[in-house]
Each structure stands twice: as C-alpha cells, then as structure tokens.
Design a protein around this motif. Structure first.
Motif, PDB file in Angstrom:
ATOM      1  N   HIS C  82     -21.616  -3.680   2.998  1.00  0.00           N
ATOM      2  CA  HIS C  82     -20.587  -2.652   3.184  1.00  0.00           C
ATOM      3  C   HIS C  82     -19.422  -3.221   3.997  1.00  0.00           C
ATOM      4  N   GLY C  83     -19.751  -3.809   5.135  1.00  0.00           N
ATOM      5  CA  GLY C  83     -18.709  -4.363   5.996  1.00  0.00           C
ATOM      6  C   GLY C  83     -17.953  -5.479   5.306  1.00  0.00           C
ATOM      7  N   THR C  84     -18.697  -6.374   4.672  1.00  0.00           N
ATOM      8  CA  THR C  84     -18.063  -7.526   4.036  1.00  0.00           C
ATOM      9  C   THR C  84     -17.142  -7.091   2.902  1.00  0.00           C
ATOM     10  N   VAL C  85     -17.647  -6.207   2.045  1.00  0.00           N
ATOM     11  CA  VAL C  85     -16.851  -5.761   0.904  1.00  0.00           C
ATOM     12  C   VAL C  85     -15.611  -5.011   1.392  1.00  0.00           C
ATOM     13  N   MET C  86     -15.804  -4.110   2.343  1.00  0.00           N
ATOM     14  CA  MET C  86     -14.677  -3.303   2.787  1.00  0.00           C
ATOM     15  C   MET C  86     -13.577  -4.159   3.422  1.00  0.00           C
ATOM     16  N   LEU C  87     -13.967  -5.208   4.137  1.00  0.00           N
ATOM     17  CA  LEU C  87     -12.940  -6.031   4.763  1.00  0.00           C
ATOM     18  C   LEU C  87     -12.363  -7.062   3.806  1.00  0.00           C
ATOM     19  N   PHE C  88     -13.242  -7.863   3.221  1.00  0.00           N
ATOM     20  CA  PHE C  88     -12.742  -9.010   2.461  1.00  0.00           C
ATOM     21  C   PHE C  88     -12.342  -8.644   1.037  1.00  0.00           C
ATOM     22  N   LEU C  89     -12.858  -7.541   0.534  1.00  0.00           N
ATOM     23  CA  LEU C  89     -12.548  -7.192  -0.857  1.00  0.00           C
ATOM     24  C   LEU C  89     -11.762  -5.899  -1.003  1.00  0.00           C
ATOM     25  N   TRP C  90     -11.604  -5.162   0.101  1.00  0.00           N
ATOM     26  CA  TRP C  90     -10.774  -3.957  -0.013  1.00  0.00           C
ATOM     27  C   TRP C  90      -9.551  -4.039   0.888  1.00  0.00           C
ATOM     28  N   THR C  91      -9.740  -3.987   2.219  1.00  0.00           N
ATOM     29  CA  THR C  91      -8.544  -3.893   3.060  1.00  0.00           C
ATOM     30  C   THR C  91      -7.622  -5.112   2.928  1.00  0.00           C
ATOM     31  N   PHE C  92      -8.176  -6.322   3.071  1.00  0.00           N
ATOM     32  CA  PHE C  92      -7.295  -7.490   2.960  1.00  0.00           C
ATOM     33  C   PHE C  92      -6.580  -7.536   1.615  1.00  0.00           C
ATOM     34  N   PRO C  93      -7.334  -7.577   0.498  1.00  0.00           N
ATOM     35  CA  PRO C  93      -6.625  -7.718  -0.781  1.00  0.00           C
ATOM     36  C   PRO C  93      -5.729  -6.534  -1.117  1.00  0.00           C
ATOM     37  N   SER C  94      -6.114  -5.313  -0.713  1.00  0.00           N
ATOM     38  CA  SER C  94      -5.249  -4.196  -1.080  1.00  0.00           C
ATOM     39  C   SER C  94      -3.914  -4.295  -0.340  1.00  0.00           C
ATOM     40  N   LEU C  95      -3.971  -4.718   0.928  1.00  0.00           N
ATOM     41  CA  LEU C  95      -2.718  -4.844   1.671  1.00  0.00           C
ATOM     42  C   LEU C  95      -1.896  -6.032   1.185  1.00  0.00           C
ATOM     43  N   VAL C  96      -2.596  -7.110   0.814  1.00  0.00           N
ATOM     44  CA  VAL C  96      -1.874  -8.240   0.232  1.00  0.00           C
ATOM     45  C   VAL C  96      -1.225  -7.789  -1.077  1.00  0.00           C
ATOM     46  N   GLY C  97      -1.928  -6.940  -1.819  1.00  0.00           N
ATOM     47  CA  GLY C  97      -1.375  -6.440  -3.080  1.00  0.00           C
ATOM     48  C   GLY C  97      -0.116  -5.624  -2.844  1.00  0.00           C
ATOM     49  N   LEU C  98      -0.195  -4.708  -1.898  1.00  0.00           N
ATOM     50  CA  LEU C  98       0.967  -3.869  -1.611  1.00  0.00           C
ATOM     51  C   LEU C  98       2.134  -4.730  -1.113  1.00  0.00           C
ATOM     52  N   SER C  99       1.802  -5.677  -0.230  1.00  0.00           N
ATOM     53  CA  SER C  99       2.845  -6.557   0.295  1.00  0.00           C
ATOM     54  C   SER C  99       3.453  -7.389  -0.828  1.00  0.00           C
ATOM     55  N   ASN C 100       2.599  -7.847  -1.708  1.00  0.00           N
ATOM     56  CA  ASN C 100       3.053  -8.620  -2.848  1.00  0.00           C
ATOM     57  C   ASN C 100       4.053  -7.840  -3.675  1.00  0.00           C
ATOM     58  N   TYR C 101       3.723  -6.575  -3.897  1.00  0.00           N
ATOM     59  CA  TYR C 101       4.602  -5.761  -4.720  1.00  0.00           C
ATOM     60  C   TYR C 101       5.927  -5.522  -4.001  1.00  0.00           C
ATOM     61  N   LEU C 102       5.843  -5.209  -2.713  1.00  0.00           N
ATOM     62  CA  LEU C 102       7.032  -4.694  -2.031  1.00  0.00           C
ATOM     63  C   LEU C 102       7.930  -5.747  -1.396  1.00  0.00           C
ATOM     64  N   VAL C 103       7.331  -6.805  -0.821  1.00  0.00           N
ATOM     65  CA  VAL C 103       8.155  -7.709  -0.010  1.00  0.00           C
ATOM     66  C   VAL C 103       9.314  -8.314  -0.801  1.00  0.00           C
ATOM     67  N   PRO C 104       9.086  -8.917  -1.993  1.00  0.00           N
ATOM     68  CA  PRO C 104      10.246  -9.482  -2.701  1.00  0.00           C
ATOM     69  C   PRO C 104      11.291  -8.414  -3.026  1.00  0.00           C
ATOM     70  N   LEU C 105      10.841  -7.230  -3.427  1.00  0.00           N
ATOM     71  CA  LEU C 105      11.800  -6.168  -3.729  1.00  0.00           C
ATOM     72  C   LEU C 105      12.591  -5.773  -2.486  1.00  0.00           C
ATOM     73  N   MET C 106      11.888  -5.671  -1.369  1.00  0.00           N
ATOM     74  CA  MET C 106      12.546  -5.186  -0.155  1.00  0.00           C
ATOM     75  C   MET C 106      13.525  -6.181   0.438  1.00  0.00           C
ATOM     76  N   ILE C 107      13.275  -7.490   0.222  1.00  0.00           N
ATOM     77  CA  ILE C 107      14.205  -8.464   0.795  1.00  0.00           C
ATOM     78  C   ILE C 107      15.209  -8.940  -0.251  1.00  0.00           C
ATOM     79  N   GLY C 108      15.116  -8.383  -1.447  1.00  0.00           N
ATOM     80  CA  GLY C 108      16.078  -8.747  -2.478  1.00  0.00           C
ATOM     81  C   GLY C 108      15.819 -10.096  -3.107  1.00  0.00           C
ATOM     82  N   ALA C 109      14.550 -10.410  -3.358  1.00  0.00           N
ATOM     83  CA  ALA C 109      14.211 -11.668  -4.029  1.00  0.00           C
ATOM     84  C   ALA C 109      13.701 -11.373  -5.430  1.00  0.00           C
TER      85      ALA C 109
END
Lengths: 211, 315, 560
Positions: C82-109
């Motif tokens: 539970h702990g491993t999946v929630m950290l390494f497979l949910w919170t980290f990748p989901s936030l990396v996913g959101l950042s991936n989507y938004l950061v280039p758009l937000m900085i105009g890249a």
C-alpha cells in the motif's frame, strides 16, 4: 526567430499538427546543445550525491565500527594506488589538451591526446584490478571490505563508463561533419572525466591516506 | 467617521480573538482526556506540553478555518457577476507579521520542548556516540527528586516475538515487567535479532532497541497498576502480537514479587507468536514462508493470562 | 471569442498519430509532453485504485481487534505494498504527470527540454509497476518489511531464494529512482532554459516555482536513497554486511540514508500541491495571489530546509539526545515558510468574489485539512510528544491528512481545473460536487480517528490490537470504504465527460495564464509563435494583457 518548418501560407491547423507530429522534437527554437550540457551538469551534481552518501557511510563506519579492518589485515598498501592516482589525475590535463586541439580544428591532435587519455584511464583500471586481486579480503569481509569494494568498484564503473564514452567519441570523430552541430559529446565526456577524477581524489584521501 | 469604524473593527476582532482563546483553552484542557493514564513523571510533563500545543493549535486552526468559512459564506460572487475582486498584490506589514509570529511561536515551542526533554532525561542511546551529549549536564539536577532504584538495572531482552525481562540480582526471568512505584527505574535494552521498540503508552516513553547495541533507559513510574507494553518498531510477521504487561506496584509488593518469583521454578511461558505459527489457524493462508518465531522462554514469572489471552480470544 | 471556429477545425482534423484527439497516441512512445502528462496521470490513477484496494483490505482486517481476516504475513505485505504503490506509483508519477502537462505550457515552451528522455522516464513507470506486482507471485510473497524496508527485518529472507519479494521491491524502487532523476533533470533544465521571451523568474506562475523546488529535492535527495538501496540490495543478495548488525553492520545508517531522501520526498509531493493551491485560489476568488514573490521564494526555502530535517523520523531510534534537539529545531523552522503560504492563500481568498465550483471546493477542503496536518506536524516535531506518539497511529493520521487531505484533494482540484484544457471537454459539476462531498467526508472519517488511537498508544502496522481501540478503528474502516466508493463518481465523471462532455472553450474559467491562451486541448507544439510575456501572473482585478502577441500564438487565430 521561429525557424519556420512549414510554409506560412499553409495556415491550416491540420497541416501544422501533421508536420510537427512527424518531425517530433527536432525542430525546436532552443539551443539544444546548451540544454544538453546544462542537463548533464545537473545530472552530474545529482550523481555526486551518491558518492557523497557512500563517503558519509564510510566515515560513519570508520569512526564507529568496533572491528574495522578484517582480521590479520593491517592496512592498505598506498604505493601502487598513488601511482594510479597520478596517472588518473594527469589524464584530466591530457583530455583538456585534446579538447583544445579540437577547438582549433586540429583533428589528429585531438585524436592523439584523446587516445592517450583513454590509455591512461585503462591503465588506471588495470592497476585497480591488480590491486583487487592481491588483497587478502573480499566484498563480504566486514564493513571495511564492503565499503572498500563498494567505493572503488562504483568509482571504477564510472572510469569504465568514461573510457567507453571516449571510445564512442573517438569513433565519431571520423564521421565527416560530426562537429558541425557543436562539440557537446566531447565536452560532456571531458566534463565527466574531470568529475570522475575529483571523486577519485576524495576517495583516495579517505581510503588510502586516512588509515 | 473613519476613527469609529476602526474602533469598531478592533472591538469585533478583539471579541473574536477572546472567544477563540477561550475555546482553545477549553480544548487544551480536554487534551488531557485523550491520553492514557499518567503513570510516570514523564507522562505529566509531556501531557502539559501536549495540552499547550493543542491550545495553540486550536487557536490557529480556528482562526484560519474561521476566516475561510466567513469568505465562503459571505463573499461568493453573484451568479451573473463576472467582475474581479480588488487587485491587491500583497501587504508588506501583514507579511512581516505572519512570518515573525510563527517564527517566535516555533522558537517558543522548541524551547519548551527542549526544557521538558531535558527534565525527562530518559538517556537513550547516547552513550554509543563518543561525543558526550550537549545540554544534558543539567539533566541530573532537573530530574524529579525520586529516589533511584537501588538494584541493578533490569535487562529487557527482545527477540522475534518475545519480551523477556531479567532481574540480575535475583536471577529471575519473567515475561511480565514488574516495577516499583515512585523510584527512578533503570533498564538495559537489548535485542537479539531485529529492531524492536520498547513502548509503554501510560509512561509516554519509547525507545527503539537495536541489535548489537546496549541501550540504557530510565524513567519514573508513579501510579500503581497494570499497563500495556508494546513493540513499537515493526519487527516482522508477528509484530502485533509482541505485547505484554507492565505492573507497577508499591515497594513492598515489588519486593514480595521478587521473592516469590525467585522461589518459583522456571516454566515454559505462553508465547502467542510461537503458538500461532504452530497452529496456522487462519482460514486464508498463502503459505508464504515466514521467519520462525523464537521458542517460548523458560521463566520464573509468566505473564498474566487474563490480560494476555491466547490467540483466538481477543487482542 | 474565436473559440467556436477553433472547435470546428479540431473536429475536421485527421486522426494522425500525434493529433490531440487520437486516443492511440496514449499507447505510443509519444514525445509530446501533453501526451506523456496524461499517460502519467492515467497510469498512476490506475495504481491509485490498486493501492486503495490494498488499503481497504487493511481496513477490513482492522475492523475487528483480532487478526482474523488475513494471514499476518499477508497483512504485512498489504501495508508494505500500500505504502509503496501509493508513493512510488501514485503520488510521484501523478504529480510528475501534471507537471509534465503544465510546465511547458505555463512557461511558454513548445515541449520539455528533452522530449525523448521524458518519454523514456514515463515508460519506466509501468515497468516497475509490473515488477512490484509480480512480487506477489514469487515464493514467500512480496516484501513485508514496510515501505521503509528497515534492516534487519528487510534482510531476513526466510525462503532463501535469490529472487524474493524484497529484492524485487528494491529493484522496482531503483527503477523508480532512475525515472525520477531523468524527470528531475528534464524539469530543471526546462524551467531554467526554456522560458519564453519575457517570462522572467518573477513572472512564472507559482506552480512552476514549486515544481522547480520539488525537482531540486529529487536531485539531491534521491541519490542518498539510491546509495542506501544499493547497499541494502548487496546485503540481501551478495551477503555484505553494511546494515546487518550480526556481521558488524549498522542498521541505523540505513535509516539516515532512507530518511535523508524520504522526508524531503514529502516536500517533493506537497510542493506542487502548494503550486496548485496558488493557481486555483486566484482564479476562483478573482484576486491576485497575495504576496506572490514571497510565496514563490518560500518554496525554495522549503527545499533548502527539507535537506536538514530528516532525523525527526528517528527521534525514538538510535539517535543521541543532542541530535534529537537539533533536528527538532530545524523541523519546526519549516513551519515558517509553510505558514507564509497558508496565510497568503487565506488572504487571497479573503474579500474575493468566490465561485465554489469543484476545483475550488477541493482546494478549500485540501487547505483546511493541510492546516490540521500542519498543527499535528508541529506536535510531532516536538521531541517529547514524538517520543510518545512516534510509530503510532497518530503519525499515520498526520501524514494521511497531508497525503490524502492535502495532496489527493489538491490533485483532484487540479484535475478538474485543467480537465477542459487537457481534454477539450467540460466535466459535470454535479458529479464533481458529489465527489467532493464523499471525499471530504470519507477522508475525515477515515483519518481523524487515527489521532485519538495514536494518542492512546496504538502502534502503526499492527494486524491485531487490544479491544480498547475497537471503536475508532471501526469508524476509520467505514471511512475507508466510503473513500473507496468516492472514486466512482470521479471515474464516471472523467470518462463520461471526456467521451461526451460539452466542448470546452479556450478559457472556461476566465483564468490568467499562458495555457489558457491556446485552444483546448492545445496543439502538438503548444504555441505556433512563442508568447512574449509582458506582465506578472495573477493580474486579476486589472486589465493588463499577459502577452504581447495573443493572436499569434496559434495558427487557427490567423484564419479568423
């Protein structure tokens, strides 16, 4: 500033999507080599923390372990490793000279000194292997054996990677027009080599001098 | 006009602050009831600190949430109102205030916590590091004036998944920890295999037990009774079953117990982990191979069976 | 508005491999940061559901005091996974996913700095996810040593097999680490070097600041965990003695390596959520972010402090008293920059023109629970209190208020807020609000009871407990099941709206930001011409254009 990859008259949305989809990421406006170098430096900084962690571990073990050295072992021989150190550290200067040659477009000068760097790196690896073979303790002999082989082995792996990268760069130097787009590969390999050297100096001080 | 508005605002804010403070103080008093009985000197001071933090925390929580609630209730945009709110980018004074106040608060909390930790003087694994610890010089003086236990320290031996206590002078082993009340108790914590944690909630003290290290541990029980001792550091398959009782008793009762225990011949103590392992009573079993529990110890004084019932009957 | 014509054009578009409406691109080695972002989000949400099922099994066992539902070994495997999946497979990748989507758009890249590296980093996620799940099928089952994998328990290998659950666990974590480092190098390079003209540091949205701050933590923290994990793996497989006390090793050293990363890892998780709060409150309160620069800088201060607080996880471990005191002080200091942010958000909301739709509700709910978690966090930082509640349910309650209360709620807020941008469709407000109500209720019902349990002395990770703890455990279990159910309206909403939701305009929330100046969803390289930024973010309440060339950002505009 925007290298127009499509005819501006083709202002259809579809066409633009199509073309950028095909070409993927190549046609960006940014300075790609600059990005790569920046990214590589960031990576090396991060990588250095692994070494720092191992060093920290070594220091903790050395200062707290009850039985530090394996039974019957009095200490590491420093003579051969010192020669090895001199060779590796000098190779940093040699690779710098190679880089300067490339900079003034003297390809053969570059290749000669580049090859010399590789030879010195390989000599270091050979020296390391000889030392390992003659040691009376193994990887699983206590925390000293463990940390010794871990540190020298992990560093050796980096030296090996460096020599491998150098081989690739050497091969690439024979491709015509290889340096038209800049010398990122060579610069990065050279930087990596300096990094490996600096790590070795710390490692040498920690393991061989501080006994 | 402006003046009277200002005075009114100050009055309202003052009233709210006083009301919040009263609620927070009340909450701080409630905090004592959320904790187990105070069976040690340490528990008394830790609970005071906890109550203090609950008071502060309640005030901050209510302040923040109250402000947000007010906004949510009274500052919603009208359905067809597409205008923006005022363009306020910040307020330097306000920002300095809400940086300075938390800073002062945490320095206060840290200072208070340090003071209490100093008083507790529970020792712990400080002797392991060569450096003699700083700031602990005053500990002796600060520790409450309870007499020290006159006997040798009691050895606490933890292994997967047994608590065993050894009283060196009387050569007694027990699976129940008996302690005299109102004396500074000295323990020596040892583990034979993995990390364990010595934890008695009623004493508010806890210390990981580290294999290969000997850890001195001290505290002062002050309330007679029977309390739970739990393993607090995850120790593998039967971790949850590694619990027993601590019995705090008067000096006379304690001495009597020592005499009785010394006179009893060693018998095999019941061990829950060992019992479960050998009975595999669970309906859904995967057959995953686990670490084999240590055999039940031979002790002079086994733990009370009514508070440590065998598996299948609660716990 | 030119939105209508944009939509018509999107509709007649050919389903090319890279086209924004071709679902097949999500299963390809796409290098488009927006595709990768959504790949991350969907993959991690899948694992969120798996981790949630593990959690409900755990709560099922804990609904009665006896260990009567599962084998104890299975229970231990459950909380470990539970702990491993929630950290390494949910919170980290989901936030990396959101950042991936938004950061280039937000900085105009147009994309990330290294698009192929980006795709490679993503595809490691399913790989180590599968490795982790595969550990259920090796002899002895998956790792049962908790997500900390503390030795010596993690070194006990009762089956004697070389390929065992713990070994696969270490392998999965190592691959996750490589993936994260690749991502971190990419993000830092992108943010430092790919900002569009005029996008100065103090014109970047706070979300970008927080991603930068979080990814810097990855760069200096993860290598320490890697070092520890390598040494643990060698102990486990080769037989070295780094952490094995029976052979002269030091198990406490592993704890230092582990927490040197794993506490900062909490900030890797929470910082982007701070960024989300900072984006969402101004939009729905129609006010600029209060004290923008201070909020931005405080992220970096948190990054700095996060590297010197790790021992607070070890107050009851093998740490001397002076170390406990020093780390108590540093830990408490972290509440100062965090407090600045909380007060800034409250001041942003205050006096605004609030619109309580789903993202705003989630953000407000998340903020309230984060404040609660912050207060229990200060209690935990205080050594004497921590000595009592360390390794009890109080800690579990505290960090679930952070991870579920703030992070998951914040993540939901972000997903609703940017859903129209990502999919080109509007979500259903009704289902969204239902989802919020269930999640808010479920979270509090599930995690509040853990605080009294911990104060009473119930240790974490137990499969059975004394009957005195039964009441609060039953409440927590019911909350957990409710929380499990709460994902259903969300899934229904996301899938249903993506398939047949109302078409979304460019900027449905009248938000200020580069991503809202292009079509929904944006075209493959985001901007036809790089935006020239001319003002600070969050210009609510004044009419100042954000960019000098709003009509040149997309080709489609020219055709109108």
């Amino acid at each position: 500033m925007n290298p127009t990859k499509i005819d501006p008259s083709l202002n259809s949305h579809v066409e633009s999507t199509h073309i950028s989809g095909l070409h993927g990421t190549v046609e960006h406006t940014h300075d790609e080599a600059g990005n790569s170098m920046f990214g590589f430096i960031v990576f090396l900084l991060s990588e250095s923390v692994i070494f720092l962690s191992f060093f920290a571990g070594y220091i903790v073990y050395k200062t707290t372990a009850l039985d530090w050295l394996p039974k019957g072992f009095t200490g590491l021989e420093t003579h051969e490793p010192a020669i090895n150190t001199v060779v590796l550290v000098s190779s940093s200067f040699v690779i710098y000279i190679a880089e300067r040659f490339l900079h003034v477009k003297n390809l053969w000068g570059f290749r000669a000194f580049w090859l010399l760097t590789m030879a010195m790196g390989s000599y270091f690896l050979y020296g390391q292997a000889v030392e390992w073979r003659n040691l009376p303790f193994g990887f699983t002999d206590g925390v000293f054996g463990g940390t010794f082989y871990l540190l020298t082995g992990f560093h050796g792996l980096h030296v090996m990677t460096g020599v491998l990268l150098q081989t690739i760069m050497l091969g690439r130097s024979f491709i015509p027009g290889n340096y038209d787009k800049g010398e990122f590969g060579v610069a990065a390999t050279s930087l990596f080599w300096h990094f490996v050297d600096v790590i070795w100096i710390i490692l040498f001080i920690l393991i061989y001098i501080w006994q | 006009m402006m003046e009277s508005m200002k005075i009114r605002t100050i009055l309202i804010l003052g009233t709210i602050a006083i009301a919040l403070a009263l609620v927070s103080l009340w909450m701080g008093q409630q905090a004592y009831t959320w904790l187990p009985p105070q069976a040690s000197v340490e528990a008394e001071s830790i609970d005071r600190l906890f109550s203090f933090l609950v008071t502060l925390g309640t005030f901050i929580f209510l302040g923040v949430v109250g402000t947000l609630t007010y906004s949510v209730l009274f500052q919603q945009a009208g359905k067809y109102d597409t205008s923006d709110g005022p363009h306020i980018e910040g307020n330097l004074t306000l920002e300095i205030v809400w940086t300075a106040i938390p800073f002062v608060l945490v320095v206060w909390i840290a200072g208070y916590s340090y003071h209490i930790y100093d008083q507790m003087s529970i020792l712990g694994p400080m002797d392991h590091v060569h450096v003699k610890t700083m700031g602990m010089a005053t500990a002796e003086a600060a520790t409450l004036d309870t007499p020290e236990m006159k006997t040798h320290p009691i050895e606490v031996r933890a292994r997967q998944w047994v608590w065993e206590f050894y009283y060196p002078e009387q050569n007694i082993t027990s699976t129940e920890l008996h302690l005299p009340s109102n004396q500074r108790v000295k323990l020596v914590l040892r583990s034979e295999d993995v990390l364990h944690g010595f934890y008695v909630p009623a004493f508010r003290v806890k210390q990981d037990i580290i294999p290969g290290r000997v850890i001195d541990f001290e505290f002062t029980p002050i309330r007679e009774g029977r309390y739970r001792l739990r393993d607090s550091q995850y120790s593998g398959t039967y971790f949850a079953a590694m619990q027993t009782d601590v019995v705090v008793e008067s000096e006379q009762a304690y001495q009597q117990w020592l005499i009785d225990a010394a006179a009893s011949p060693p018998i095999v103590a019941y061990n829950r982990a060992f019992d479960e392992y050998n009975r595999a009573h669970n309906p859904i079993s995967t057959g995953w191979k686990t670490v084999e529990p240590a055999p039940p110890p031979m002790v002079n004084a086994p733990a009370n069976r009514s508070t440590n019932p065998p598996s299948g009957q609660s716990l | 508005m030119t939105n209508l014509s944009v939509e018509t054009i999107t509709q007649i578009e050919q389903p090319l491999p890279g086209a924004p409406d071709n679902w097949k691109r999500f299963f390809s080695f796409s290098t488009d940061h927006k595709v990768i972002g959504i790949q991350y989000l969907v993959t991690s949400f899948f694992f969120f559901l798996i981790g949630g099922i593990f959690a409900m099994i755990i709560r099922g066992e804990l609904i009665t005091p006896e260990a009567d539902l599962l084998d104890r070994a299975v229970y231990n495997a459950m909380f470990t996974m539970h702990g491993t999946v929630m950290l390494f497979l949910w919170t980290f990748p989901s936030l990396v996913g959101l950042s991936n989507y938004l950061v280039p758009l937000m900085i105009g890249a147009k994309d990330m700095a290294f698009p192929r590296l980006n795709a490679a980093a993503f595809w490691m996620v399913p790989v180590f996810g599968v490795i982790l799940m595969a550990s259920f099928f090796v002899p002895g089952g998956p790792s049962q040593s908790g997500w900390w994998a503390y030795p010596p328990v993690s070194l006990q290998n009762p089956t004697g097999n070389l390929i065992n659950g713990q070994m696969l666990w270490l392998l999965a974590v190592a691959i996750s680490g490589v993936s994260s480092i690749m991502g971190a190098v990419n993000f830092v390079t992108t943010i430092v070097r790919m900002r569009s003209p005029g996008m100065t540091w103090f014109r970047m949205p706070v979300f970008v600041w927080t991603v930068l701050a979080a990814q810097i933590i990855q760069l200096f923290g993860l290598p320490a965990l890697t070092a520890g994990a390598v040494m643990l793996l060698l102990d486990l497989t080769v037989g070295t003695s780094f952490f094995d006390p029976a052979k002269g090793g030091d198990p406490i050293l592993f704890q230092h390596f582990f927490w040197f990363y794993s506490h900062p890892a909490v900030y890797v998780i929470i910082l982007p959520i701070f960024g989300i709060f900072s984006e969402i409150f101004p939009v729905y309160a129609r006010k600029p972010l209060f004290g923008y620069k201070v909020v931005a800088i405080s992220s970096l201060i948190i990054t700095g402090l996060s590297g010197i607080v790790w021992v607070h996880h070890m107050f009851a471990s093998g740490t001397p008293g002076w170390m406990r005191m020093v780390f108590m002080a540093t830990t408490m200091l972290i509440s100062v920059p965090t407090g600045i942010k909380v007060f800034a958000w409250v001041a942003t909301v205050w006096g605004g023109k609030l619109r309580l739709n789903t993202p705003m509700l989630f953000a407000l709910g998340g903020l309230v629970m984060f404040v609660f978690a912050g207060i229990t966090g200060i209690m935990l930082a205080s050594v004497p209190i921590d000595i009592h509640v360390n390794n009890t349910y109080f800690v579990v309650g505290h960090f679930h208020y952070v991870i579920y209360g703030a992070v998951v709620m914040g993540m939901y807020a972000a997903l609703y807020h940017w859903f129209p941008k990502m999919t080109g469709r509007m979500y259903s407000e009704g289902l969204g609000k239902l989802h919020f109500a269930l999640t808010f209720l479920g979270t509090n019902l599930n995690f509040f009871p853990m605080h009294p349990l911990g104060l009473q002395g119930m240790p974490r990770r137990v499969a059975s407990y004394d009957p005195e703890f039964a009441f609060w455990n039953v409440v927590a279990s019911l909350g957990a099941f409710l929380l499990g159910m709460s994902t259903l309206p969300f899934i229904l909403n996301m899938i249903g709206s993506w398939v047949q939701g109302e078409k979304a305009p460019q900027n449905p929330w009248r938000a200020i930001g580069l991503e809202w100046l292009v079509s929904s969803p944006p075209t493959v390289e985001n901007f036809e011409e790089l935006p020239i930024v001319i003002s600070e973010p969050y210009g609510y309440g004044k009419s100042e254009p954000l960019v000098a060339n709003p009509d040149a950002l997309e080709v489609s505009h020219e055709s109108n």
